[in-house]
Scaffold this active site. Structure first.
Site, PDB file in Angstrom:
ATOM      1  N   GLU A 188      53.805 -74.342  23.256  1.00 52.79           N
ATOM      2  CA  GLU A 188      55.068 -75.069  23.283  1.00 52.79           C
ATOM      3  C   GLU A 188      56.252 -74.120  23.101  1.00 52.79           C
ATOM      4  O   GLU A 188      56.169 -73.140  22.370  1.00 52.79           O
ATOM      5  CB  GLU A 188      55.069 -76.144  22.188  1.00 52.79           C
ATOM      6  CG  GLU A 188      54.172 -77.305  22.569  1.00 52.79           C
ATOM      7  CD  GLU A 188      53.998 -78.341  21.476  1.00 52.79           C
ATOM      8  OE1 GLU A 188      53.796 -79.506  21.822  1.00 52.79           O
ATOM      9  OE2 GLU A 188      54.062 -77.993  20.294  1.00 52.79           O
TER      10      GLU A 188
ATOM     11  N   CYS B  79      63.160 -71.059  21.125  1.00 53.29           N
ATOM     12  CA  CYS B  79      62.128 -70.651  20.169  1.00 53.29           C
ATOM     13  C   CYS B  79      60.841 -70.377  20.959  1.00 53.29           C
ATOM     14  O   CYS B  79      60.283 -71.280  21.580  1.00 53.29           O
ATOM     15  CB  CYS B  79      61.933 -71.779  19.165  1.00 53.29           C
ATOM     16  SG  CYS B  79      60.662 -71.417  17.961  1.00 53.29           S
TER      17      CYS B  79
ATOM     18  N   CYS C 130      47.055 -68.670  15.493  1.00 55.79           N
ATOM     19  CA  CYS C 130      47.454 -67.514  14.676  1.00 55.79           C
ATOM     20  C   CYS C 130      46.239 -67.093  13.862  1.00 55.79           C
ATOM     21  O   CYS C 130      45.499 -67.954  13.374  1.00 55.79           O
ATOM     22  CB  CYS C 130      48.608 -67.915  13.750  1.00 55.79           C
ATOM     23  SG  CYS C 130      49.306 -66.527  12.820  1.00 55.79           S
TER      24      CYS C 130
ATOM     25  N   CYS D 222      48.586 -68.723   6.495  1.00 53.10           N
ATOM     26  CA  CYS D 222      49.579 -69.121   5.500  1.00 53.10           C
ATOM     27  C   CYS D 222      49.287 -70.577   5.119  1.00 53.10           C
ATOM     28  O   CYS D 222      49.112 -71.429   6.010  1.00 53.10           O
ATOM     29  CB  CYS D 222      50.986 -68.958   6.053  1.00 53.10           C
ATOM     30  SG  CYS D 222      51.284 -67.248   6.547  1.00 53.10           S
TER      31      CYS D 222
ATOM     32  N   CYS E 292      51.310 -73.652   6.563  1.00 55.37           N
ATOM     33  CA  CYS E 292      51.657 -73.635   7.998  1.00 55.37           C
ATOM     34  C   CYS E 292      50.571 -74.299   8.831  1.00 55.37           C
ATOM     35  O   CYS E 292      49.389 -73.961   8.701  1.00 55.37           O
ATOM     36  CB  CYS E 292      51.869 -72.192   8.459  1.00 55.37           C
ATOM     37  SG  CYS E 292      52.122 -72.042  10.237  1.00 55.37           S
TER      38      CYS E 292
ATOM     39  N   CYS F 213      59.595 -75.878  14.925  1.00 56.91           N
ATOM     40  CA  CYS F 213      59.438 -74.432  14.996  1.00 56.91           C
ATOM     41  C   CYS F 213      58.551 -73.993  13.841  1.00 56.91           C
ATOM     42  O   CYS F 213      58.710 -74.468  12.730  1.00 56.91           O
ATOM     43  CB  CYS F 213      60.812 -73.794  14.825  1.00 56.91           C
ATOM     44  SG  CYS F 213      61.127 -72.437  15.891  1.00 56.91           S
TER      45      CYS F 213
END
Ligand code: SAH
Ligand code: SF4
Length: 412
Positions: free
Chosen positions: A124, A137, A144, A148, A151, A382
């Protein structure tokens, strides 16, 4: 801003047709450095003495005029265009979905073709219009590898790194859709400078850790900021990292864009939990790398992102430590209200506490904008954009409180 009028291709008949392909049938010419493009052309028989001229011709068509079809390259001979068509592609990724929020925020779900033995991937990209600027963005990876704890992207497996072409294509495609490339018949001398554009700033704050995909991110950003490429000022490009220290030094010397650090905690013990890469690159090393970042000044500050987690990192003691920790670094602090997702144990700090925290650091002399929610109705968040691999079911998505993030990137 005066130059904006002739730039926006509001008339679709005049805008070059946008071409997309479902699969990477041929190698791309997008996202190649001049040297790599030159090599690719020589391999297909372009004479050495012509290479330099051909490369600058192609760069102009691809990045200044934004064409996605070789036939729109009107000053390139027919034979040359046929040769290019036979061996290469310059098509855009497929748009799976495009959503426009009530507040003008736009979100595109893009599909990129399979690479090697892999399968097609989806990512996205989000556009946030604001007074006087528009920020795109961009994602750097599908998923990933870092984890974290607050997240949503961190809960997804990494599917793969995006290529330089795929990173740059997000910008090209946004500019197509926003009418941000010149009309087909705009004379060369009338092409508007970068300031008149809808996409005036870019932030690498979509999915992924950009510094774990350094080479592709570097190539794409160097083309985005090249005066013969997409001409964005390096001051208007911000790369956000969780703190991969060796690559922060490389970013400073090899890319030179603005830096944002996902700090989120001011004590190693807590940061080890929130941003586990801290165990490898603890706060002291991270801040040393920040202090050494080239050309910092009051006008070129590092952004420190700080997600507000209720009763975790939001005390005034944390605020005090934060200002002490950043002493001597030209910095601004971006407070991000935590954006909850299904299954998370964290909560967003109370609004009053966020304001108290912000006041404290303001009084210590730091600009500390609180990011305001944008694009809620289209789930444009974001920092936690999702991959197709683990998309939430519709019902979950509807329950999902999304926030768009603004306030990053430089004005000039
Ligand atoms: N991987 C990079 C860039 C993408 S994340 C990085 O971590 O910096 C962009 C920002 O959104 C980061 O500061 C990230 O920590 C933050 N973020 C991630 N999840 C969030 C959430 N649920 N609520 C608020 N901010 C979040
Ligand atoms: Fe990855 Fe950034 Fe999310 Fe951490 S905050 S898991 S580095 S995308």
């Amino acid at each position: 801003m005066a130059s904006m009028d002739f730039l926006n291709t509001a008339d679709p008949a005049k805008a070059p047709a946008v071409r997309t392909v479902p699969a990477a049938e041929k190698p791309t010419l997008i996202g190649l450095s001049r040297e790599d493009m030159g090599r690719a052309l020589v391999e297909k028989g372009v004479a050495e003495r012509q290479v330099k001229m051909r490369v600058s011709q192609l760069w102009h068509w691809l990045y200044v005029r934004g064409v996605s079809d070789f036939d729109d390259m009107t000053n390139v001979s027919k034979d040359m265009r046929e040769m290019l068509k036979k061996h290469f592609t310059i098509a855009r990724p497929e748009i799976v979905d495009e959503q426009i929020s009530n507040d003008g925020t736009r979100k595109w779900l893009l599909r990129f073709p399979a690479r090697g033995a892999g399968r097609p991937v989806e990512i996205e990209t989000v556009y946030i219009p604001e007074e006087g600027r528009g920020t795109l963005c961009i994602s750097s990876q599908v998923g990933c590898t870092l984890t974290c704890s607050f997240c949503h992207t961190g809960t997804q497996k990494l599917v793969r790194n995006l290529t330089a072409e795929e990173i740059l294509s997000q910008l090209l495609l946004a500019r197509d859709r926003l009418g941000d490339f010149p009309d087909r018949d705009t004379p060369a001398g009338m092409i508007a400078p970068a300031e008149g554009r809808k996409v005036s700033n870019i932030v690498m704050m979509g999915m992924g850790e950009p510094l774990y995909n350094f080479e592709s991110v570097k190539t794409a950003l160097l083309i985005a900021t090249d005066g013969d490429g997409l001409s964005l000022s390096k001051r208007r490009v911000t790369l956000s990292t969780s703190g991969i220290v060796p690559e922060i030094y490389r970013t400073g010397s090899e890319i030179g864009v603005m830096l944002a650090i996902s700090l989120h905690a001011v004590r190693d013990e807590l940061r080890d939990m929130l941003v586990p890469i801290n165990k490898k690159y603890p706060l002291k090393e991270l801040l040393e790398a920040c202090r050494a970042y080239p050309s910092l000044s009051n006008a070129r500050r590092i952004t420190f992102e700080y997600v507000m987690l209720k009763d975790v990192n939001d005390s005034l003691e944390d605020a005090k430590l934060l200002t002490q920790l950043l002493k001597g670094i030209p910095a601004k602090i971006n407070l991000i209200p935590f954006n909850p997702w299904p299954g998370t144990n964290y909560q967003c700090s109370d609004w009053e506490q966020i304001e108290r925290f912000a006041d404290f650091i303001n009084q210590a002399g730091y600009a500390s904008p609180i990011r305001t929610p944008r694009g809620r109705d289209i789930l444009a968040a974001c920092g936690q954009l999702k991959s197709e691999s683990e998309r939430m079911r519709k019902v979950e998505r509807m329950a999902f409180e999304a926030m768009m993030i603004v306030g990053h990137g430089e004005d000039d």
